[in-house]
Write a protein that holds these residues in place. Structure first.
Motif, PDB file in Angstrom:
ATOM      1  N   MET A   1     -54.621  15.432   5.935  1.00 19.61           N
ATOM      2  CA  MET A   1     -55.719  14.831   5.280  1.00 19.61           C
ATOM      3  C   MET A   1     -55.166  13.306   5.130  1.00 19.61           C
ATOM      4  N   SER A   2     -56.215  12.729   5.141  1.00 21.91           N
ATOM      5  CA  SER A   2     -55.832  11.190   5.242  1.00 21.91           C
ATOM      6  C   SER A   2     -55.647  10.778   3.745  1.00 21.91           C
ATOM      7  N   ASN A   3     -54.838   9.302   3.729  1.00 22.95           N
ATOM      8  CA  ASN A   3     -54.546   8.957   2.528  1.00 22.95           C
ATOM      9  C   ASN A   3     -55.553   8.510   1.468  1.00 22.95           C
ATOM     10  N   ASP A   4     -56.888   8.238   1.967  1.00 19.26           N
ATOM     11  CA  ASP A   4     -58.110   7.920   1.312  1.00 19.26           C
ATOM     12  C   ASP A   4     -58.420   9.261   0.510  1.00 19.26           C
ATOM     13  N   ILE A   5     -58.344  10.268   1.008  1.00 17.49           N
ATOM     14  CA  ILE A   5     -58.868  11.481   0.516  1.00 17.49           C
ATOM     15  C   ILE A   5     -58.100  11.835  -0.673  1.00 17.49           C
ATOM     16  N   HIS A   6     -56.586  11.652  -0.298  1.00 18.65           N
ATOM     17  CA  HIS A   6     -55.646  11.895  -1.726  1.00 18.65           C
ATOM     18  C   HIS A   6     -56.074  10.867  -2.934  1.00 18.65           C
ATOM     19  N   LYS A   7     -56.289   9.706  -2.348  1.00 13.04           N
ATOM     20  CA  LYS A   7     -56.464   8.748  -3.585  1.00 13.04           C
ATOM     21  C   LYS A   7     -57.753   8.997  -4.138  1.00 13.04           C
ATOM     22  N   ILE A   8     -58.995   9.242  -3.567  1.00 11.06           N
ATOM     23  CA  ILE A   8     -60.146   9.644  -4.236  1.00 11.06           C
ATOM     24  C   ILE A   8     -59.884  11.094  -5.000  1.00 11.06           C
ATOM     25  N   LEU A  36     -57.610  21.292  -9.157  1.00  8.86           N
ATOM     26  CA  LEU A  36     -58.610  20.728  -9.023  1.00  8.86           C
ATOM     27  C   LEU A  36     -58.665  19.734  -8.039  1.00  8.86           C
ATOM     28  N   SER A  37     -57.519  19.120  -7.940  1.00  7.69           N
ATOM     29  CA  SER A  37     -57.140  17.932  -6.550  1.00  7.69           C
ATOM     30  C   SER A  37     -57.341  18.631  -5.336  1.00  7.69           C
ATOM     31  N   ILE A  38     -56.789  19.931  -5.212  1.00  4.89           N
ATOM     32  CA  ILE A  38     -57.129  20.668  -3.897  1.00  4.89           C
ATOM     33  C   ILE A  38     -58.538  20.785  -3.598  1.00  4.89           C
ATOM     34  N   LEU A  39     -59.351  21.247  -4.609  1.00  4.71           N
ATOM     35  CA  LEU A  39     -60.700  21.553  -4.508  1.00  4.71           C
ATOM     36  C   LEU A  39     -61.432  20.236  -4.255  1.00  4.71           C
ATOM     37  N   VAL A  40     -61.207  19.210  -4.679  1.00  2.00           N
ATOM     38  CA  VAL A  40     -61.701  17.907  -4.280  1.00  2.00           C
ATOM     39  C   VAL A  40     -61.389  17.451  -2.908  1.00  2.00           C
ATOM     40  N   LYS A  41     -60.183  17.636  -2.747  1.00  2.00           N
ATOM     41  CA  LYS A  41     -59.716  17.189  -1.328  1.00  2.00           C
ATOM     42  C   LYS A  41     -60.432  18.173  -0.267  1.00  2.00           C
ATOM     43  N   ASN A  42     -60.529  19.462  -0.306  1.00  2.00           N
ATOM     44  CA  ASN A  42     -61.254  20.363   0.441  1.00  2.00           C
ATOM     45  C   ASN A  42     -62.662  20.062   0.554  1.00  2.00           C
ATOM     46  N   THR A  43     -63.209  19.700  -0.570  1.00  2.00           N
ATOM     47  CA  THR A  43     -64.797  19.249  -0.451  1.00  2.00           C
ATOM     48  C   THR A  43     -64.876  18.020   0.207  1.00  2.00           C
ATOM     49  N   ALA A  45     -63.156  16.799   2.608  1.00  2.00           N
ATOM     50  CA  ALA A  45     -62.692  17.138   3.833  1.00  2.00           C
ATOM     51  C   ALA A  45     -63.802  17.911   4.696  1.00  2.00           C
ATOM     52  N   LYS A  46     -64.330  18.757   3.900  1.00  2.75           N
ATOM     53  CA  LYS A  46     -65.607  19.705   4.573  1.00  2.75           C
ATOM     54  C   LYS A  46     -66.802  18.842   4.838  1.00  2.75           C
ATOM     55  N   ASP A  47     -67.100  17.877   3.689  1.00  2.00           N
ATOM     56  CA  ASP A  47     -68.263  16.891   4.101  1.00  2.00           C
ATOM     57  C   ASP A  47     -67.788  15.860   5.192  1.00  2.00           C
ATOM     58  N   ARG A  48     -66.781  15.539   5.227  1.00  2.00           N
ATOM     59  CA  ARG A  48     -66.638  14.540   6.275  1.00  2.00           C
ATOM     60  C   ARG A  48     -66.503  15.188   7.694  1.00  2.00           C
ATOM     61  N   GLU A  49     -66.148  16.577   7.633  1.00  2.00           N
ATOM     62  CA  GLU A  49     -66.304  17.295   9.111  1.00  2.00           C
ATOM     63  C   GLU A  49     -67.826  17.785   9.133  1.00  2.00           C
ATOM     64  N   ASN A  50     -68.475  17.861   8.346  1.00  2.00           N
ATOM     65  CA  ASN A  50     -70.068  18.068   8.705  1.00  2.00           C
ATOM     66  C   ASN A  50     -70.614  16.818   9.060  1.00  2.00           C
ATOM     67  N   THR A  51     -70.176  15.632   8.555  1.00  2.07           N
ATOM     68  CA  THR A  51     -70.747  14.288   8.759  1.00  2.07           C
ATOM     69  C   THR A  51     -70.243  13.881  10.373  1.00  2.07           C
ATOM     70  N   ALA A  52     -68.945  14.232  10.792  1.00  2.00           N
ATOM     71  CA  ALA A  52     -68.594  14.291  12.171  1.00  2.00           C
ATOM     72  C   ALA A  52     -69.531  14.913  12.908  1.00  2.00           C
TER      73      ALA A  52
END
Length: 73
Positions: A1-8, A36-43, A45-52
């Motif tokens: 996962m990219s750093n910005d996902i971690h920051k968010i 909670l952080s893992i849930l946010v990161k996965n959400t 990532a999934k949203d970005r995957e759908n957008t891509a």
């Protein structure tokens, strides 16, 4: 996962902690916040995957809609 996902995700968890009462904060462990952080990161990532996927489908549609004109020179 990219750093910005971690920051968010870190920002969301930090903001969530700020909203909790001291009593509620004491009832939660570092492990709970890690989950909670893992849930946010996965959400995210999934949203970005759908957008891509949507962008790829749009790009493919645009490619198929391109008309080439042969001027027979």
């Amino acid at each position: 996962m990219s750093n910005d996902i971690h920051k968010i995700a870190d920002s969301v968890v930090d903001r969530f902690k700020q909203e909790l009462t001291p009593e509620a904060l004491n009832c939660l462990s570092a492990s709970d916040f890690d989950k909670l952080s893992i849930l946010v990161k996965n959400t995210i990532a999934k949203d970005r995957e759908n957008t891509a996927a949507q962008l790829e489908a749009l790009a493919q549609q645009l490619k198929t809609d391109i008309e080439y004109f042969d001027i027979s020179l």
